[in-house]
Scaffold this motif. Sequence first.
Motif, short mmCIF file in Angstrom:
data_model
loop_
_atom_site.label_atom_id
_atom_site.label_comp_id
_atom_site.label_asym_id
_atom_site.label_seq_id
_atom_site.Cartn_x
_atom_site.Cartn_y
_atom_site.Cartn_z
N LEU A 1 -1.84 -8.24 -2.78
CA LEU A 1 -1.11 -7.31 -3.65
C LEU A 1 -1.83 -5.97 -3.76
O LEU A 1 -1.20 -4.92 -3.72
CB LEU A 1 -0.93 -7.91 -5.05
CG LEU A 1 0.21 -8.89 -5.18
CD1 LEU A 1 0.12 -9.63 -6.53
CD2 LEU A 1 1.55 -8.19 -5.07
N LYS A 2 -3.15 -6.02 -3.89
CA LYS A 2 -3.91 -4.77 -3.97
C LYS A 2 -3.75 -3.97 -2.69
O LYS A 2 -3.61 -2.74 -2.73
CB LYS A 2 -5.40 -5.05 -4.23
CG LYS A 2 -5.69 -5.41 -5.67
CD LYS A 2 -7.16 -5.62 -5.89
CE LYS A 2 -7.45 -5.89 -7.35
NZ LYS A 2 -8.88 -6.05 -7.62
N GLU A 3 -3.73 -4.63 -1.56
CA GLU A 3 -3.54 -3.94 -0.29
C GLU A 3 -2.15 -3.33 -0.21
O GLU A 3 -1.96 -2.22 0.28
CB GLU A 3 -3.77 -4.91 0.88
CG GLU A 3 -3.53 -4.32 2.24
CD GLU A 3 -4.44 -3.14 2.57
OE1 GLU A 3 -3.99 -2.25 3.33
OE2 GLU A 3 -5.58 -3.09 2.07
N SER A 4 -1.16 -4.05 -0.73
CA SER A 4 0.22 -3.56 -0.64
C SER A 4 0.46 -2.33 -1.49
O SER A 4 1.30 -1.51 -1.16
CB SER A 4 1.21 -4.66 -1.01
OG SER A 4 1.21 -4.89 -2.40
N VAL A 5 -0.28 -2.21 -2.60
CA VAL A 5 -0.12 -1.03 -3.45
C VAL A 5 -1.24 -0.03 -3.25
O VAL A 5 -1.31 0.98 -3.94
CB VAL A 5 0.03 -1.38 -4.95
CG1 VAL A 5 1.30 -2.15 -5.20
CG2 VAL A 5 -1.17 -2.11 -5.48
N LYS A 6 -2.13 -0.32 -2.32
CA LYS A 6 -3.24 0.57 -1.96
C LYS A 6 -4.09 0.93 -3.16
O LYS A 6 -4.33 2.08 -3.46
CB LYS A 6 -2.71 1.86 -1.31
CG LYS A 6 -1.86 1.62 -0.09
CD LYS A 6 -2.67 1.11 1.07
CE LYS A 6 -1.83 1.01 2.30
NZ LYS A 6 -1.81 -0.23 2.94
N LEU A 7 -4.55 -0.12 -3.87
CA LEU A 7 -5.45 0.11 -5.02
C LEU A 7 -6.88 0.17 -4.56
O LEU A 7 -7.30 -0.44 -3.66
CB LEU A 7 -5.28 -1.00 -6.05
CG LEU A 7 -3.97 -1.01 -6.79
CD1 LEU A 7 -3.92 -2.19 -7.75
CD2 LEU A 7 -3.76 0.25 -7.59
#
Length: 171
Positions: free
Chosen positions: A165-171
């Motif tokens: 999820l972090k990768e998908s939202v580029k956090l």
Amino acid sequence: MSVLDNKAIRGYILRLVGDDGMTIVEKMLEKVPDTEVTDEKVAEVSGINLNLVRKTLYILYENHLAMYRRERDKDSGWLTYLWKLDLNNAEHMLKNESRKLIKKLERRLIFENNEFYICQEEPPHRILFEYAMETNFVCPVDGSPLVYHDNILDKQALQKRIEALKESVKL
């Protein structure tokens, strides 16, 4: 290219409004794109019940994916609502939802650092160590013995989901 071609955004909108609501969104994009229309016109072009159209439009509005403008008929005094989709915010709203989910999963991962015991019955009941100790390692639900539960796979799955999820939202 339509914003609905993005599978994540499509899934987000589908989760918000359901199958009939998605039909409404698709028909509005197809038949009346970038046009203000009444809810009656949306019902007409989509073939969906007017009450469901209104419910869907309000859900989209509440999630910043549609807007409306009110006009008052000078003769009758009736208000007419003119609706327009604004899916430009969909990616932003999806990222916000993803961030909320990440926080929830991170709290769950912290909770998973506890020690758990489970009973052998189906479905197994998972009990915190402290409570298992108070019950002499007997399941308070079904009376069966409690055994240690290694939740390392649960923690790994949570960590993997958080990272994705972090990768998908580029956090």
